[in-house]
Each structure stands twice: as C-alpha cells, then as structure tokens.
Scaffold this motif. Structure first.
Motif, mmCIF file in Angstrom:
data_model
loop_
_atom_site.group_PDB
_atom_site.id
_atom_site.type_symbol
_atom_site.label_atom_id
_atom_site.label_comp_id
_atom_site.label_asym_id
_atom_site.label_seq_id
_atom_site.Cartn_x
_atom_site.Cartn_y
_atom_site.Cartn_z
ATOM 1 N N GLY A 1 29.456 6.690 -6.613
ATOM 2 C CA GLY A 1 28.820 7.182 -5.643
ATOM 3 C C GLY A 1 29.546 7.906 -4.345
ATOM 4 O O GLY A 1 29.287 9.079 -3.825
ATOM 5 N N CYS A 2 30.763 7.309 -4.288
ATOM 6 C CA CYS A 2 31.699 8.069 -2.949
ATOM 7 C C CYS A 2 32.307 9.130 -3.501
ATOM 8 O O CYS A 2 32.361 10.124 -2.776
ATOM 9 C CB CYS A 2 32.473 6.889 -2.757
ATOM 10 S SG CYS A 2 31.766 5.638 -1.575
ATOM 11 N N PHE A 3 32.657 9.153 -4.761
ATOM 12 C CA PHE A 3 33.160 10.248 -5.453
ATOM 13 C C PHE A 3 32.206 11.729 -5.413
ATOM 14 O O PHE A 3 32.483 12.422 -5.171
ATOM 15 C CB PHE A 3 33.814 10.094 -6.816
ATOM 16 C CG PHE A 3 34.300 11.099 -7.639
ATOM 17 C CD1 PHE A 3 35.524 11.902 -7.264
ATOM 18 C CD2 PHE A 3 33.707 11.823 -8.674
ATOM 19 C CE1 PHE A 3 35.847 13.017 -7.644
ATOM 20 C CE2 PHE A 3 34.027 12.963 -9.326
ATOM 21 C CZ PHE A 3 35.238 13.264 -8.859
ATOM 22 N N GLY A 4 31.171 11.044 -5.834
ATOM 23 C CA GLY A 4 29.901 12.053 -5.808
ATOM 24 C C GLY A 4 29.767 12.731 -4.344
ATOM 25 O O GLY A 4 29.371 13.861 -4.230
ATOM 26 N N GLY A 5 29.891 11.854 -3.393
ATOM 27 C CA GLY A 5 29.931 12.365 -1.810
ATOM 28 C C GLY A 5 30.983 13.100 -1.816
ATOM 29 O O GLY A 5 30.617 14.349 -1.038
ATOM 30 N N GLY B 1 27.041 17.151 -7.507
ATOM 31 C CA GLY B 1 27.523 16.224 -6.532
ATOM 32 C C GLY B 1 26.241 15.131 -6.467
ATOM 33 O O GLY B 1 26.771 13.921 -6.564
ATOM 34 N N ILE B 2 25.038 15.433 -6.061
ATOM 35 C CA ILE B 2 23.933 14.614 -5.903
ATOM 36 C C ILE B 2 23.752 13.867 -7.144
ATOM 37 O O ILE B 2 23.596 12.710 -7.263
ATOM 38 C CB ILE B 2 22.866 15.300 -5.673
ATOM 39 C CG1 ILE B 2 22.981 15.873 -4.267
ATOM 40 C CG2 ILE B 2 21.643 14.341 -5.440
ATOM 41 C CD1 ILE B 2 22.910 15.134 -2.991
ATOM 42 N N LEU B 3 24.036 14.483 -8.221
ATOM 43 C CA LEU B 3 23.736 13.707 -9.412
ATOM 44 C C LEU B 3 24.843 12.702 -9.859
ATOM 45 O O LEU B 3 24.304 11.541 -10.365
ATOM 46 C CB LEU B 3 23.745 14.885 -10.748
ATOM 47 C CG LEU B 3 23.386 14.428 -12.062
ATOM 48 C CD1 LEU B 3 21.812 14.261 -12.337
ATOM 49 C CD2 LEU B 3 23.791 15.603 -13.132
ATOM 50 N N ILE B 4 25.914 13.114 -9.431
ATOM 51 C CA ILE B 4 27.045 11.851 -9.553
ATOM 52 C C ILE B 4 26.731 10.729 -8.705
ATOM 53 O O ILE B 4 26.874 9.450 -9.125
ATOM 54 C CB ILE B 4 28.291 12.341 -9.227
ATOM 55 C CG1 ILE B 4 28.614 13.470 -10.376
ATOM 56 C CG2 ILE B 4 29.406 11.112 -9.295
ATOM 57 C CD1 ILE B 4 30.129 14.234 -10.089
ATOM 58 N N VAL B 5 26.237 10.884 -7.446
ATOM 59 C CA VAL B 5 25.709 9.804 -6.490
ATOM 60 C C VAL B 5 24.718 9.139 -7.012
ATOM 61 O O VAL B 5 24.584 8.003 -6.813
ATOM 62 C CB VAL B 5 25.434 10.690 -4.921
ATOM 63 C CG1 VAL B 5 24.930 9.391 -4.107
ATOM 64 C CG2 VAL B 5 26.837 11.282 -4.413
ATOM 65 N N ALA B 6 23.560 9.799 -7.479
ATOM 66 C CA ALA B 6 22.487 9.274 -7.741
ATOM 67 C C ALA B 6 22.887 8.217 -9.017
ATOM 68 O O ALA B 6 22.278 7.043 -9.121
ATOM 69 C CB ALA B 6 21.367 10.080 -8.458
ATOM 70 N N ALA B 7 23.602 8.653 -10.091
ATOM 71 C CA ALA B 7 24.122 7.870 -11.089
ATOM 72 C C ALA B 7 24.657 6.513 -10.593
ATOM 73 O O ALA B 7 24.670 5.594 -11.290
ATOM 74 C CB ALA B 7 25.124 8.599 -12.098
ATOM 75 N N GLY B 8 25.737 6.764 -9.584
ATOM 76 C CA GLY B 8 26.433 5.500 -8.992
ATOM 77 C C GLY B 8 25.546 4.606 -8.602
ATOM 78 O O GLY B 8 25.608 3.507 -8.813
#
Lengths: 190, 348
Positions: free
Chosen positions: B135-139, B89-96
């Motif tokens: 980022g929100c999806f990663g959240g 999840g954090i990886l997706i937020v960071a990418a966003g």
C-alpha cells in the motif's frame, strides 16, 4: 531495461521466499518434541542492594534449545522489567545479571525456539533480594504448537511465500508496463 | 499534451490526502497493537489497536476503489482494463489494502489455533505486513505518477513532497519486520535483526533518492522516519497512561547515516547496489554503536548485538543491502527516476 528490472525483482523474490522458509525453520538444531518434558532450573543469587543478581538457567534436557538463544523476562506487573536474550555458555546453560530492587512476587516468561515452533514457560517466583540470598524455581515448558499438527506452520509460510511471489510479480509487471507506456508516449510526442 | 491533462487529479479528488492519512494510521496502529499484545495479551479480535488498523485499511480500500472509479483520465500511466483505464498507483494501494483485510479473519483463525503467544513473523502477520508495505509503495507510485501528469508548479512541488512522505511510510513498513527485536521480545535468532535492519530500509532510501525532487532526499526520508518513530513512542507513553496501551515501547533504529550515505553516493553517480552496500554498512556500524551505548549494564530491557551475531550478520546484511539498493534503483528507473541527483544540486 525490462531485463534489468526483472533481474532485480527475481532475486528479491527469491530472498523473500528463502527468508520466509528460513523463518519457518527451527534454530541451530531441532529441539526435542514428541512428549519429552522440558524444564529449566533457575537459580538467582543475590549480591545485595545496588548490585546485580546472578541468574543461572539450566535446561533439561540440555540439548532442548539446540544451542540456541533463550529469552528470559522477570518482571513486576507495571513495575521493573528485566528482559534480555541469553546466549548459551554451555550445553543448556545460560547466565545473566538481573536487577531486583525489591522482593516479593515477580512474574517470569521464558521461551526458546522459532515462532510457533518454540517452547514457552511462564509463571511467578518469590524473590528475596537480601545479600547472599538464593532463590530457585523450576519452570516447565510447553510447546507453542500445542495441539496443532506440525505441518500447519510450514504450510502457512509456504502460503505467504506464494502470495509474496505473486504480489512481486504483479508489481513488477505494472512497473514494466509503465516504463514501456511512458517511452512510447515520449516517442509519439517527439 | 497528455490526454486528461487539466482534469481533476488524485489530490484534487481528495484521494491522495485520505490515502496518506490512512496508511499513516495503519503504521501507527501496528506499533500500538504490538505493545498491546506484549503487555495486555489478546483477549479478543476487536481490541482498540485492531479496530484502528482495520478501520484505517477499510478506509484506504474504499477510497482506492472509489479513486479507480472516479479517475477518468486516459494517460500513459493508466492501465487499460477493458473499457476502463486504471491508475497504476491506486491499483497497487487497493491490492495492498485488500490483502490486509482479506487475511484479517485468517489471522484470527491462526491465533485461535496457536493461541495469543504468536510471533510477528507468523504467516498471516507477514501477509498483513506485505499488504501494508505494498500500500505504501503504491502511495509512492501514485504521488510520482501524479507529479508527472500535472503541469502547475505548486501542485508539482506538493506532489514531490508527497512522494517523500510515502517514502517515509514505506521505510517505516520495511522496518516493522524487526519490531520484535526492537520491543525485545524476539522469537527468532538475534542474527536476523542486523541482517534485516541493514537491508530492508535501503530499498526505500535509494528509491527516494532517485524519485523525490529534493536535495538530500534519502536523508530527509530517514529524518522523517525517525520523527515518526519518536511520535509513536510519545503516543504509546500517552496511551499507556490512559491504560489504552501496554508499557512496552520499541527501540528506535538509526537510519540517518544510511540516508546520508545514499545521498552522498548519489552525488558520485554510484549505482544502486553500491549505494545500498554503503547504506547497509552505515546502518550496521551506527546501530552497533547506538545499541551498545544505550544498553544498561545489567537489568532492565537489554537489546544488544553480540559480537558473534554481528559477525554472522555482516555478509548477509551487506548482500541484502546491495540487493535492495539495486532493486530500489531499478524500480525508480522504471518510474522515470533516472540517474540520482547530486546531493548538493537543486532539483529541476
């Protein structure tokens, strides 16, 4: 399940990329470019206090907007704003009812066409809202692309499509991995 | 026993609260920025809304990277990357967040090329919106995975509510795409408004209905979204009085009927595409009535859907809704959401 997930993500990516390319494409038909001067003759007929004024816009050349919509905003800074999207009632002809509770100098902003490929006109007009009064002005449009080559905008949208596809692919791979990992963890626990 | 259970989770590390605040600030800042652009122009890159958005995203990126470093747990939800395990999840937020910040200078270049009169759908803006949505999806993914990793009931409840919170932001970001229509400064044909408004929020609503451990989850998300947009309007009014924002404010779309439709169909175990189709239909119908009823007879800022535009939008709007519903269900399934709960039953 992997197939199911891919089955959902791939069409979503296709919609995104297709949508972005549609957004980059012009409206109903290509507006004329390449040095053609585009103007609009705007006539505002006032019907008196408390009643709407009739606004008539005639584009020249009439096919300039390709039968598409025209955004017309007439406003006093920090005061009254008339703003709506007008639909063509004929070739290059648009009509609307706007409210002018006071006279004096009003600003206007008009545009048609998609995104940076659109055409814009902005300026001021003197309004005299007495019953039976008519205000007219001629607006000259300029291209939103300005001095930038035409290919720059499609190139930008193509870059976005590529980035979006890469992002969706990356996220779907993570999701597939999560599902597989969680299943194998469950299996090892049982 | 999950390896790493008992170690500090992302909430305890302070990462999830910071991400929640940062992503909310980004969304608020964007509406502020659009209002600023419409009424005040774009004289410089460093406008107050831009500073607000990019500071928020810089904080989100910094905290995400710190989270990837500090989270040392070894669980099935951590991706192997050499000697490290990265929280998915954090990886997706960071990418966003990185996407937003990397493209900020390119957005400035785009404005220099085309001038300030540009569209929200400009390529660089779309990259920014994609980054924030990611980022929100990663959240959502973070909160969901954390909930799966902890055992303590109160913490699980908190993380369940945090999943709902991020789903509200996710729906908020998907609706940002139609902001030009809501502010009544569209640069693309009106037909896009109903198509995108019907389809895009469905993903977040269906996802929430299957992931959030609460009854009426999709309806709660829609209510949360409405509350957020009312708060945005309040902020814009207050800021414009202090000359810190433009006078323009966006119309608030009605998504509550769509949330209700998703929840009611969840009770009947309807597939994702079916729930999406119903939600899209509910959004189209309710917003057609709302927009028509709230438009002034003449003058003012008139947002309305013509019959021709609505009819043209109907089939593509419903198709997009069904597609987004299917995608939301598939993603929820891969995150362990499984079949939807009945709206009237208590989540276990």
């Amino acid at each position: 399940m992997v197939r199911r997930l891919a089955g959902a993500v791939v069409p979503a990516a296709a919609v995104l990329i297709g949508g972005s390319s549609l957004a980059g494409s012009p409206g109903p038909s290509e507006p004329p470019t390449g040095g053609v001067r585009i103007t609009a003759q705007v006539t505002i007929r006032h019907l008196g206090p408390g009643r709407p004024s009739l606004v008539l816009v005639r584009l020249d050349p009439p096919a300039a907007a390709g039968g598409g919509e025209l955004l017309l905003s007439i406003f006093t800074p920090g005061g009254v704003t008339n703003r709506q999207v007008l639909q063509p009632t004929g070739a290059g002809v648009y009509q609307a009812k706007y409210a002018f509770p006071s006279g004096g100098r009003w600003g206007y902003h008009m545009r048609f066409g998609p995104g940076q490929a659109g055409f814009v006109s902005a300026g001021v007009v003197d309004i005299t809202p007495d019953e039976g009064g008519i205000d007219t002005y001629t607006a000259v449009f300029h291209s939103g692309l300005g001095r930038v080559p035409v290919f720059v905008q499609p190139l930008g949208y193509a870059a976005f499509g590529l980035i979006a596809a890469m992002a969706l692919t990356g996220v779907s791979r993570i999701l597939v991995w999560l599902r597989t990992a969680a299943r194998s963890e469950q299996a090892s626990r049982s | 026993m999950i390896r790493g259970d008992g170690e500090a989770d992302l909430w305890a590390l302070g990462i999830l609260p910071t991400l929640a605040a940062g992503l909310l600030a980004g969304l608020l800042g964007l509406y502020w920025d659009i209002s600023w652009h419409i009424d005040k122009g774009r004289d410089t890159f460093f406008t107050p809304p831009h500073d607000f958005i990019y500071t928020a995203m810089a904080v989100v990126l910094t905290v995400s990277l710190s989270g990837l470093w500090r989270d040392r747990r070894d669980t099935p939800y951590h991706l192997p990357a050499g000697a490290y395990r990265l929280h998915a999840g954090i990886l997706i937020v960071a990418a966003g967040a990185a996407l937003v910040l990397v493209f900020a200078p390119l957005d400035d270049l785009w404005h220099r090329l085309f001038g300030p009169d540009v569209t929200l759908w400009g390529p660089m803006h779309l990259v920014g919106i994609l980054g924030m949505t990611l980022g929100c999806f990663g959240g959502v993914v973070c909160a969901r995975l954390e909930r799966a990793l902890v055992r303590e009931p109160r913490r699980r409840r908190l993380l369940g509510d945090l999943t709902l919170y991020f789903a509200v932001l996710l729906v908020g970001w998907t609706v940002v795409v139609v902001a030009e229509f809501e502010f009544m400064v569209p640069q693309y044909p009106t037909v896009w408004h109903p198509v995108l408004l019907a389809g895009l929020p469905v993903f977040g609503l269906v996802l929430a209905s299957r992931l959030v451990p609460r009854r009426w989850a999709a309806t709660l998300v829609a209510l949360g979204f409405t509350g957020f947009r009312v708060a945005v309007a309040g902020w814009l009014i207050a800021a414009s009085h202090a000359d810190l924002a433009g006078a323009s404010r966006p119309a608030i779309p009605l998504l509550i009927p769509a949330g209700l439709a998703v929840d009611l169909l969840a009770a009947r175990q309807i597939k994702g595409w079916g729930a999406g189709l119903a939600a899209g239909g509910a959004t189209l119908g309710s917003n057609l009535v709302l927009i028509d009823a709230s438009a002034p007879a003449f003058g003012g800022i008139r947002l309305f859907w013509t019959a021709a535009a609505f009819l043209r939008a109907l089939v593509p709007g419903l198709m997009l809704s069904a597609l987004m519903g299917a995608a939301g269900a598939a993603v929820a399934d891969s995150l362990g959401g499984g079949a939807p709960r009945k709206a009237g039953t208590r989540a276990c």
